[in-house]
Write a protein that holds these residues in place. Structure first.
Motif, short mmCIF file in Angstrom:
data_model
loop_
_atom_site.label_atom_id
_atom_site.label_comp_id
_atom_site.label_asym_id
_atom_site.label_seq_id
_atom_site.Cartn_x
_atom_site.Cartn_y
_atom_site.Cartn_z
N LEU A 21 0.83 -1.19 0.00
CA LEU A 21 0.00 0.00 0.00
C LEU A 21 0.87 1.24 0.00
CD1 LEU A 21 -2.82 -0.96 2.53
CD2 LEU A 21 -3.02 -0.71 0.06
N ASP A 22 1.95 1.21 0.76
CA ASP A 22 2.86 2.33 0.84
C ASP A 22 3.47 2.63 -0.53
OD1 ASP A 22 6.12 2.97 2.09
OD2 ASP A 22 4.41 4.36 2.15
N SER A 74 2.29 1.82 -3.56
CA SER A 74 1.31 2.25 -4.54
C SER A 74 0.85 3.68 -4.29
CB SER A 74 0.11 1.30 -4.57
OG SER A 74 -0.60 1.38 -3.35
N GLU A 75 0.95 4.15 -3.06
CA GLU A 75 0.51 5.50 -2.73
C GLU A 75 1.69 6.46 -2.61
OE1 GLU A 75 -1.89 5.20 0.78
OE2 GLU A 75 -3.27 3.81 -0.16
N SER A 110 4.66 8.98 -3.47
CA SER A 110 4.88 9.95 -4.54
C SER A 110 6.11 9.55 -5.35
CB SER A 110 5.08 11.34 -3.95
OG SER A 110 6.33 11.40 -3.28
N ARG A 126 4.89 2.75 -13.02
CA ARG A 126 4.08 3.96 -13.05
C ARG A 126 4.32 4.77 -14.33
NH1 ARG A 126 4.29 7.47 -7.70
NH2 ARG A 126 3.14 5.67 -6.96
#
Length: 186
Positions: free
Chosen positions: A5-6, A8-9, A11, A33
């Motif tokens: 989760l870290d 994918s979120e 920056s 990305r």
């Protein structure tokens, strides 16, 4: 799961910092990305799927070495576009001999009626004409119209002034009108 989760979120700046420190997961997420951006820019530059895939793969390899050199002064995608353009130009230089063979085959295919002389899609015909422009004009058009960058962002990516980008765009428009007229598109 918390690490996924870290990532994918996270920056781009966080991922870049972690990638510079050797975090392969962060580097992989950064590639994931931005891969479509790199591929799209490469495709617009060269116009061939296989070449665009080769360029995108080369950018991924180069990025592994070059990420440590990224200083963060501008947008990551601007820097990434510069890396992509350099990879595309290098590929063009390396394949100059192969291009001569390909062109000879294309002429043969046109003469024998196996290939179409013109793209049927007017938008593709325009991009074919864009790829015939001189390097700086082509790059400016690809950045501003293909990628939607401002003249200032394009100037940063091309390492030239904003007014020079505007001039290249102006000259490219004049040249494209001539190219499209001669192709019967305008």
């Amino acid at each position: 799961m918390a690490m996924m989760l870290d990532e994918s979120e996270a920056s781009d700046a966080e991922l870049i910092g972690r990638a510079k420190g050797g975090d392969r997961g962060a580097f992989g997420k950064l590639l994931e990305r931005h891969y479509d951006f790199v591929y799209r820019a490469a495709y617009r530059w060269c116009g061939k799927k296989a070449d665009a895939e080769d360029i995108a793969q080369e950018v991924c390899v180069r990025l592994g070495r070059a990420i440590r050199d990224y200083r963060g002064g501008g947008a990551f995608t601007t820097w990434l576009y510069s890396v992509t353009l350099n990879a595309a130009r290098d590929m063009m230089r390396k394949s100059a001999r192969d291009m001569a063979k390909t062109e000879a085959y294309s002429v043969h295919a046109l003469i024998s009626g196996e290939a179409s002389a013109e793209p049927e899609d007017p938008a593709e015909a325009l991009w074919v004409a864009v790829r015939q422009l001189p390097d700086k004009q082509r790059d400016a058009v690809l950045l501003v119209y293909g990628e939607g960058l401002s003249h200032a962002a394009a100037a940063e990516a091309m390492a030239i002034s904003e007014t020079t980008v505007s001039w290249h765009i102006h000259e490219a428009k004049k040249r494209l009108k001539t190219l499209m007229r001669s192709a019967g598109e305008v």
